[in-house]
Design an enzyme around this catalytic site. Structure first.
Site: not given
Ligand code: FBP
Length: 272
Positions: A186
């Site tokens: 991911k």
């Molecule tokens: P989103 O689709 O809201 O971006 O979620 C994906 C994710 O990886 C979550 O699992 C995690 O909480 C968040 O993004 C972390 O985002 P960042 O590291 O940018 O704060």
């Protein structure tokens, strides 16, 4: 490994693509992420909605999986993530995700896949690499696929590449994920179909999923982004805020499914 293959199919449809809901924000960002639609702070409420809309998988930390795992119906894949960090840490410590659960916990919770983050390029990269190696080794022994959230992050990345979304460093992270044994990756959007296609190539056949990112004001903009990911050879998306920060996530998820699984034009998918 038959177990890994069978469990991968809990997420990926016959077309090799998946749309997965991410729900670890209460820990990683704090409950304020849910303030716009506070009813979604209750994992059961939002998970019921995403499952009803036809999502392929749900990703959670072990505690939420214990609270709301029952809502993830048997035809939906459950991904349990074993590393995280809070937003409460001092800034300098934000570049490490710590392990907060064990492979056994995930297995007991009925997980179909196990996830962990590596911030490639972070000063704490070594710790996260080891965590990932231990998790992956044990999970693979038991027949469970492992998902790596492969996020380049840290001062060196900014200095050298300007931003963490530069395709040269995103594809480096994806390659590092593949080479460290991930079964799914991911990662960030790189800004264009051409550059994301390079990330997909660098992953050497390991499916690459988009990390959703902040909610777009116009829902069609996010559908367009996911469409580009699919056109670039991406395997789908893991989406949190773009789902739970919308008032009515169900029709939006249905539109996302049309884009991911039917290659439908985003504008058309949004209307249907
Ligand atoms: P989103 O689709 O809201 O971006 O979620 C994906 C994710 O990886 C979550 O699992 C995690 O909480 C968040 O993004 C972390 O985002 P960042 O590291 O940018 O704060």
């Amino acid at each position: 490994n038959v177990g890994i293959k069978r469990r991968m199919r809990r997420f990926f449809r016959r077309d090799g693509r998946a749309l997965i809901f991410a729900m670890d924000h209460g820990f990683e960002h704090g409950p304020t992420d849910f303030e716009e639609h506070w009813e979604h702070v209750n994992p059961k409420v939002i998970i019921r909605k995403v499952v009803r809309a036809g999502i392929d998988g749900v990703m959670m930390l072990p505690g939420l999986a214990r609270i709301a795992g029952d809502e993830v119906k048997p035809n939906v894949g459950l991904m349990v993530k074993l590393t995280s960090k809070t937003n409460l840490r001092p800034k300098g410590d934000q570049l490490l995700q710590s392990q907060l659960g064990f492979v056994e916990d995930a297995v007991k919770l009925g997980a179909d896949a196990i996830a962990a983050t590596v911030y490639w390029g972070s000063p704490a990269e070594d710790v996260m690499m080891r965590q990932f190696a231990e998790i992956a080794s044990y999970a693979h022994d038991l027949g469970f696929p492992v998902v790596q959230f492969a996020y380049p992050r840290g001062p060196y990345i900014n200095e050298r590449y300007g931003k963490k979304e530069d395709y040269r460093v995103v594809m480096y992270g994806a390659r590092a994920a593949a080479e460290s044994g991930a079964d799914m990756i991911k990662t960030y959007w790189t800004g264009s179909r051409e550059t994301f296609a390079k990330v997909v190539d660098a992953a050497a056949g390991v499916p690459v999923l988009l990390s959703g990112g902040a909610k777009t004001d116009n829902p069609v903009d996010f559908l367009k982004l996911v469409w580009e990911v699919i056109e670039a050879g991406g395997a789908g998306a893991v989406v949190g805020r773009n789902i739970f920060q919308r008032e009515n996530p169900e029709p939006f998820i249905k539109a996302l499914i049309r884009v991911v699984h039917r290659n439908e034009d985003p504008e058309e998918a949004a209307k249907a």
